[in-house]
Design a protein around this motif. Structure first.
Motif, mmCIF file in Angstrom:
data_model
loop_
_atom_site.group_PDB
_atom_site.id
_atom_site.type_symbol
_atom_site.label_atom_id
_atom_site.label_comp_id
_atom_site.label_asym_id
_atom_site.label_seq_id
_atom_site.Cartn_x
_atom_site.Cartn_y
_atom_site.Cartn_z
ATOM 1 N N ASP A 1 0.865 -1.177 0.000
ATOM 2 C CA ASP A 1 0.000 0.000 0.000
ATOM 3 C C ASP A 1 0.903 1.229 0.000
ATOM 4 O O ASP A 1 1.970 1.221 0.613
ATOM 5 C CB ASP A 1 -0.898 -0.006 1.240
ATOM 6 C CG ASP A 1 -2.046 0.983 1.151
ATOM 7 O OD1 ASP A 1 -1.770 2.203 1.162
ATOM 8 O OD2 ASP A 1 -3.205 0.549 1.073
ATOM 9 N N ASP A 2 0.485 2.279 -0.709
ATOM 10 C CA ASP A 2 1.340 3.466 -0.791
ATOM 11 C C ASP A 2 0.931 4.574 0.185
ATOM 12 O O ASP A 2 1.307 5.735 0.019
ATOM 13 C CB ASP A 2 1.392 4.013 -2.224
ATOM 14 C CG ASP A 2 0.033 4.384 -2.788
ATOM 15 O OD1 ASP A 2 -0.970 4.204 -2.071
ATOM 16 O OD2 ASP A 2 -0.027 4.833 -3.947
ATOM 17 N N HIS A 3 0.158 4.229 1.207
ATOM 18 C CA HIS A 3 -0.196 5.179 2.260
ATOM 19 C C HIS A 3 0.488 4.726 3.558
ATOM 20 O O HIS A 3 -0.008 3.811 4.232
ATOM 21 C CB HIS A 3 -1.708 5.248 2.455
ATOM 22 C CG HIS A 3 -2.428 5.856 1.283
ATOM 23 N ND1 HIS A 3 -2.776 5.118 0.165
ATOM 24 C CD2 HIS A 3 -2.840 7.126 1.051
ATOM 25 C CE1 HIS A 3 -3.396 5.908 -0.699
ATOM 26 N NE2 HIS A 3 -3.431 7.139 -0.193
ATOM 27 N N PRO A 4 1.619 5.336 3.904
ATOM 28 C CA PRO A 4 2.436 4.861 5.036
ATOM 29 C C PRO A 4 1.682 4.766 6.354
ATOM 30 O O PRO A 4 1.886 3.810 7.112
ATOM 31 C CB PRO A 4 3.560 5.911 5.116
ATOM 32 C CG PRO A 4 3.653 6.465 3.733
ATOM 33 C CD PRO A 4 2.250 6.476 3.212
ATOM 34 N N ILE A 5 0.819 5.742 6.657
ATOM 35 C CA ILE A 5 0.109 5.714 7.936
ATOM 36 C C ILE A 5 -0.827 4.509 8.004
ATOM 37 O O ILE A 5 -0.867 3.779 8.996
ATOM 38 C CB ILE A 5 -0.672 7.025 8.158
ATOM 39 C CG1 ILE A 5 0.304 8.199 8.321
ATOM 40 C CG2 ILE A 5 -1.570 6.914 9.394
ATOM 41 C CD1 ILE A 5 -0.379 9.540 8.475
ATOM 42 N N PHE A 6 -1.582 4.291 6.928
ATOM 43 C CA PHE A 6 -2.480 3.135 6.880
ATOM 44 C C PHE A 6 -1.677 1.846 6.950
ATOM 45 O O PHE A 6 -2.033 0.903 7.675
ATOM 46 C CB PHE A 6 -3.314 3.163 5.601
ATOM 47 C CG PHE A 6 -4.180 1.949 5.420
ATOM 48 C CD1 PHE A 6 -5.404 1.849 6.066
ATOM 49 C CD2 PHE A 6 -3.766 0.888 4.631
ATOM 50 C CE1 PHE A 6 -6.199 0.719 5.929
ATOM 51 C CE2 PHE A 6 -4.554 -0.240 4.481
ATOM 52 C CZ PHE A 6 -5.776 -0.324 5.134
ATOM 53 N N LYS B 1 5.736 -0.355 -0.305
ATOM 54 C CA LYS B 1 4.979 0.840 -0.689
ATOM 55 C C LYS B 1 4.785 0.957 -2.197
ATOM 56 O O LYS B 1 4.206 1.936 -2.676
ATOM 57 C CB LYS B 1 5.676 2.092 -0.143
ATOM 58 C CG LYS B 1 5.775 2.145 1.371
ATOM 59 C CD LYS B 1 6.441 3.439 1.827
ATOM 60 C CE LYS B 1 6.540 3.497 3.345
ATOM 61 N NZ LYS B 1 7.461 2.456 3.877
ATOM 62 N N SER B 2 5.274 -0.025 -2.958
ATOM 63 C CA SER B 2 5.120 0.000 -4.408
ATOM 64 C C SER B 2 5.190 -1.418 -4.952
ATOM 65 O O SER B 2 5.648 -2.349 -4.263
ATOM 66 C CB SER B 2 6.229 0.844 -5.057
ATOM 67 O OG SER B 2 7.481 0.201 -4.912
ATOM 68 N N ASP C 1 -3.328 -3.279 -2.085
ATOM 69 C CA ASP C 1 -4.207 -2.198 -2.528
ATOM 70 C C ASP C 1 -4.205 -2.231 -4.048
ATOM 71 O O ASP C 1 -3.157 -2.421 -4.676
ATOM 72 C CB ASP C 1 -3.683 -0.854 -2.015
ATOM 73 C CG ASP C 1 -4.664 0.293 -2.274
ATOM 74 O OD1 ASP C 1 -5.653 0.083 -3.015
ATOM 75 O OD2 ASP C 1 -4.431 1.392 -1.747
ATOM 76 N N ILE D 1 -2.315 1.454 -6.211
ATOM 77 C CA ILE D 1 -0.994 1.997 -5.889
ATOM 78 C C ILE D 1 -0.438 2.743 -7.095
ATOM 79 O O ILE D 1 -0.505 2.263 -8.229
ATOM 80 C CB ILE D 1 -0.028 0.865 -5.497
ATOM 81 C CG1 ILE D 1 -0.600 0.057 -4.333
ATOM 82 C CG2 ILE D 1 1.348 1.420 -5.135
ATOM 83 C CD1 ILE D 1 0.142 -1.214 -4.064
ATOM 84 N N THR E 1 -8.911 -2.493 -0.480
ATOM 85 C CA THR E 1 -8.885 -1.252 -1.234
ATOM 86 C C THR E 1 -10.080 -0.368 -0.911
ATOM 87 O O THR E 1 -11.059 -0.838 -0.320
ATOM 88 C CB THR E 1 -8.842 -1.569 -2.748
ATOM 89 O OG1 THR E 1 -8.589 -0.392 -3.508
ATOM 90 C CG2 THR E 1 -10.146 -2.221 -3.197
ATOM 91 N N LYS F 1 -11.536 -1.083 2.534
ATOM 92 C CA LYS F 1 -10.844 -0.483 3.678
ATOM 93 C C LYS F 1 -11.820 0.069 4.711
ATOM 94 O O LYS F 1 -11.439 0.278 5.858
ATOM 95 C CB LYS F 1 -9.901 0.624 3.200
ATOM 96 C CG LYS F 1 -8.664 0.103 2.487
ATOM 97 C CD LYS F 1 -7.730 1.233 2.108
ATOM 98 C CE LYS F 1 -6.452 0.707 1.478
ATOM 99 N NZ LYS F 1 -5.529 1.803 1.078
#
Length: 213
Positions: free
Chosen positions: A8-13, A33-34, A53, A56, A81, A103
Motif C-alpha cells: 500500500d502506498d499510504h504509510p500511515i495506513f 509501498k510500491s 491495494d 498503488i 482497497t 478499507k
C-alpha cells in the motif's frame, strides 16, 4: 508463523494495519509501498499471503496479481482497497484472487478475511461482487463463467443446494459445521450476484449447455 506482505502506498495506513495484524498471534508482517518494492521482497522471502491495494501509484494490486498468475504462483492474494471497479473485480476473479475487502470494513472483518483465506477458503465483499456481476447475471455465458470461479467445495455445496438440502443436511453430507456451510454460501451468493437460495436456483436453471453439477 504466517508471513504476510502488505502492499500500500499510504504509510500511515500501512503501519497501522501492520501493527493491528501483529496484535494477533501467529503473524509476521512485511510492508511494501510500491509494486517494484513488493517484487524485490517476494524474491527474497516466501510469503503465505499477499494483501494488496489495487490503486498503488506506479502499478497496483492488479498488476501484481497478473504477474503472479502469469508466473503460475499459488500465493493467495487479497485485495484491500477503497474502491474496485466491476471490470477489475471480474478480472481479479478470473485470476483467482482469494479475497476482496474494502478499507471501510471493520478491523475484525479484515482479520476474518485474512484467516479465512489462510485456511484455504475465499472471502469476498458481497457488495463488490454484486456490482461486478449484476449487469451480466442474466447472461448464460456470464453465469457459466461465474460458476467456473467457484472452488471445488463451493461447487459441491451448490450441487447439494440444487437437490433441496438444508444447511444442516449439507453439513452432515460434507462433514462440515453449519457455520462453515453458511460461510461458503455467503461466498457463493457473492460470486453469483444473488441474495438467496431461490435466486441461486433461478440463476442455475438459466445456465445453458452441459450442467456442471
Amino acid at each position: 508463523m504466517n508471513k504476510l506482505l502488505l502492499v500500500d502506498d499510504h504509510p500511515i495506513f500501512l503501519d497501522g494495519l501492520k501493527q493491528f495484524i501483529e496484535t494477533h498471534d501467529g503473524f509476521e508482517v512485511f510492508c511494501a509501498k510500491s509494486a517494484d518494492e513488493a517484487a524485490v521482497m517476494m524474491e527474497n522471502n516466501q510469503f503465505d499471503l499477499l494483501l494488496l491495494d489495487i490503486t498503488i501509484v506506479g502499478g497496483g494490486g492488479m498488476d501484481i496479481l497478473r504477474s503472479l498468475s502469469s508466473a503460475g504462483s499459488t500465493i493467495p492474494v487479497i485485495f484491500l482497497t477503497v474502491h474496485i471497479t466491476p471490470r477489475d473485480t471480474v478480472e481479479a476473479l478470473k485470476l483467482a484472487v482469494r479475497g476482496i475487502i474494502l478499507k471501510e470494513s471493520e478491523p475484525s472483518e479484515i482479520m476474518d478475511c485474512i484467516t479465512t483465506v489462510l485456511n484455504g477458503d475465499t472471502y469476498f465483499d458481497r457488495g463488490v461482487t454484486e456490482r461486478a456481476l449484476h449487469h451480466s447475471v442474466d447472461s448464460p455465458s456470464h453465469r457459466t463463467e461465474a460458476l467456473n470461479n467457484l472452488t471445488a467445495r463451493e461447487r459441491e455445496i451448490v450441487a447439494l443446494v440444487s437437490t433441496g438440502m438444508k444447511n444442516r443436511e449439507i453439513a452432515e453430507e460434507c462433514e462440515l459445521t453449519e457455520g462453515t456451510v453458511k460461510a461458503h454460501l455467503h461466498n457463493i451468493f457473492g460470486k453469483m450476484a444473488v441474495k438467496s437460495r431461490t435466486q441461486l436456483l433461478v440463476a442455475l436453471s438459466k445456465v445453458s449447455g452441459d450442467s456442471f453439477l
